[in-house]
Design a protein around this motif. Sequence first.
Motif, PDB file in Angstrom:
ATOM      1  N   GLY A 179      -9.005   2.841  -0.710  1.00 44.50           N
ATOM      2  CA  GLY A 179      -7.776   3.346  -1.332  1.00 44.50           C
ATOM      3  C   GLY A 179      -8.048   3.922  -2.707  1.00 44.50           C
ATOM      4  O   GLY A 179      -7.711   3.288  -3.727  1.00 44.50           O
ATOM      5  N   GLU A 223      -5.094   9.742  -4.459  1.00 44.14           N
ATOM      6  CA  GLU A 223      -3.633   9.731  -4.561  1.00 44.14           C
ATOM      7  C   GLU A 223      -3.135  11.168  -4.500  1.00 44.14           C
ATOM      8  O   GLU A 223      -3.922  12.107  -4.680  1.00 44.14           O
ATOM      9  CB  GLU A 223      -3.212   9.099  -5.903  1.00 44.14           C
ATOM     10  CG  GLU A 223      -3.596   7.647  -6.012  1.00 44.14           C
ATOM     11  CD  GLU A 223      -3.043   6.989  -7.272  1.00 44.14           C
ATOM     12  OE1 GLU A 223      -2.211   7.616  -7.971  1.00 44.14           O
ATOM     13  OE2 GLU A 223      -3.450   5.841  -7.537  1.00 44.14           O
ATOM     14  N   ALA A 258      -5.871   8.154 -11.418  1.00 44.06           N
ATOM     15  CA  ALA A 258      -5.036   7.352 -10.503  1.00 44.06           C
ATOM     16  C   ALA A 258      -3.858   6.736 -11.257  1.00 44.06           C
ATOM     17  O   ALA A 258      -4.020   6.236 -12.369  1.00 44.06           O
ATOM     18  CB  ALA A 258      -5.880   6.260  -9.861  1.00 44.06           C
ATOM     19  N   THR A 315      -1.218   4.813  -9.361  1.00 35.14           N
ATOM     20  CA  THR A 315      -0.597   3.681  -8.655  1.00 35.14           C
ATOM     21  C   THR A 315      -0.800   2.436  -9.512  1.00 35.14           C
ATOM     22  O   THR A 315      -1.923   2.097  -9.882  1.00 35.14           O
ATOM     23  CB  THR A 315      -1.218   3.510  -7.256  1.00 35.14           C
ATOM     24  OG1 THR A 315      -0.882   4.663  -6.492  1.00 35.14           O
ATOM     25  CG2 THR A 315      -0.701   2.276  -6.551  1.00 35.14           C
ATOM     26  N   LYS A 344      -1.084   5.914  -2.126  1.00 32.58           N
ATOM     27  CA  LYS A 344      -2.449   6.412  -1.877  1.00 32.58           C
ATOM     28  C   LYS A 344      -2.373   7.406  -0.723  1.00 32.58           C
ATOM     29  O   LYS A 344      -1.462   7.324   0.117  1.00 32.58           O
ATOM     30  CB  LYS A 344      -3.379   5.247  -1.505  1.00 32.58           C
ATOM     31  CG  LYS A 344      -3.622   4.274  -2.656  1.00 32.58           C
ATOM     32  CD  LYS A 344      -4.544   4.869  -3.700  1.00 32.58           C
ATOM     33  CE  LYS A 344      -4.662   4.008  -4.938  1.00 32.58           C
ATOM     34  NZ  LYS A 344      -5.504   4.629  -5.978  1.00 32.58           N
ATOM     35  N   THR A 402      -6.022   8.088   3.331  1.00 32.80           N
ATOM     36  CA  THR A 402      -6.689   6.790   3.493  1.00 32.80           C
ATOM     37  C   THR A 402      -7.142   6.630   4.946  1.00 32.80           C
ATOM     38  O   THR A 402      -6.342   6.292   5.821  1.00 32.80           O
ATOM     39  CB  THR A 402      -5.736   5.655   3.081  1.00 32.80           C
ATOM     40  OG1 THR A 402      -4.975   6.076   1.946  1.00 32.80           O
ATOM     41  CG2 THR A 402      -6.515   4.394   2.760  1.00 32.80           C
ATOM     42  N   GLY A 459      -8.432  -1.177  -3.187  1.00 28.89           N
ATOM     43  CA  GLY A 459      -7.603  -0.197  -3.884  1.00 28.89           C
ATOM     44  C   GLY A 459      -7.972  -0.093  -5.350  1.00 28.89           C
ATOM     45  O   GLY A 459      -8.344  -1.090  -5.987  1.00 28.89           O
TER      46      GLY A 459
END
Length: 386
Positions: free
Chosen positions: A133, A136, A146, A148, A163, A166, A177
């Motif tokens: 993961g 994004e 990233a 998240t 994400k 994946t 992740g």
Amino acid sequence: MSTELTFDPVRLPPECQKLRADVRQFLAEELEAGTYSPHIGGLDGAYNAEFSRRIGARGWIGMTWPKKYGGRERSFLERYVVTEEFRVANAPVRLHFVADRQSGPVLIKYGSERVKAEVLPRICKGEVCFAIGMSEPNSGSDLFAASTKATRTDGGWLINGTKVWTSNAHNAHYLIGLFRTSPPTKENRRHGLTQFLVDMKTPGITVNPIYQMTGIHDFNEVVFQDAFMPDDHVIGEVDGAWKQATSELAYERSGPERFLETYYVLTELVRVLGSKPDVRGAEGIGRLVAQVHALRRMSVSVAGMLHAGKEPVVEAAIVKDVGTIWEQRLPQRARDLAAFAEEETSNRATFEEVLAFATQVAPKLTLQGGTTEILRGIIARGLGLR
Ligand SMILES: Cc1cc2nc3c(=O)[nH]c(=O)nc-3n(C[C@H](O)[C@H](O)[C@H](O)COP(=O)(O)OP(=O)(O)OC[C@H]3O[C@@H](n4cnc5c(N)ncnc54)[C@H](O)[C@@H]3O)c2cc1C
């Protein structure tokens, strides 16, 4: 900063020959039993739980890992042989492959003892599927952008964000992740990211399919809404994952799977040209085999360096750059070389089928695991050119 570029002159040691024979024997028996198709190099049927369990029982997953976690403490070069034989045979290793190649090694290096004891032996048995993961919607190549988020809560963290691309998330038991735990600092824009072990059964995780142009469901969008991660699912240093994620990429980028994904096209080309190819066909096959041989030497060298405890990030990027371009061009090369082959050979239909499939697969090869441009940036930096 410049890094010395070295491909150690590594050769496969004699014990690899015996192992190769064992793997070939195993695959011949599986083929005989009709477990998988050697022709289409697709992902349909590539996820086969029974097959992965049989490989685990042979000791061919987690081969290089400590025995206390279910591994066999064998060399990276032995693992290389197993990977190569499975890839060339188009064996269905989808369930365990990512866990074996990179997720397991990351856990061994940075995971909590409880997580290691719980998860690693099950990977070795071929029971556990992992996904990666990292990417994004707004940060693919630029991994360190990233967004998240993992936010502290009682006894752990809450994850929110999305994400994308994946691979295998719809089958995965776990995902590693990369999440944002703090903003980047002025001095280091890579600061503030943390890796987590995500149990895919956690409430608050939704996996939405994305179909490739072959029609195959391989990758996904993964949405996190207040998904809770316990503290001991943090992998390594909070806010310091950029170092971990970078070294993981050496495992991801250098293996023989990085230039053998369309190898079945070469096998079928040899079949369709037959035992007496014209000069053009013979010369073309000679070139392709020489090229794949050179790639193989480079990839074996990286496996040897990983075994020696080095982090050959630049060398791995070179293998992936040159290798994926080779496997991407292979279908077109094969089409050209087969153009003048006798029309009515019995192998023609399979060849055409394989070629049509590989042509649709080819565009993704130079994207997955890092695009050509990104790899060349890494190589240029490694050579001190930027
Ligand atoms: C089949 C497949 C499977 C994948 N599986 C996974 C997975 O399991 N997990 C996961 O996390 N990701 C996965 N990915 C994502 C993959 O790693 C990303 O697609 C890749 O990193 C590119 O990101 P992007 O698609 O956002 O493109 P972008 O980063 O937006 O790039 C677009 C274009 O711009 C170029 N570019 C971007 N930045 C630069 C730069 N600095 N210099 C020069 N050129 C640049 C790129 O080379 C590319 O051509 C997968 C991708 C594919 C195709």
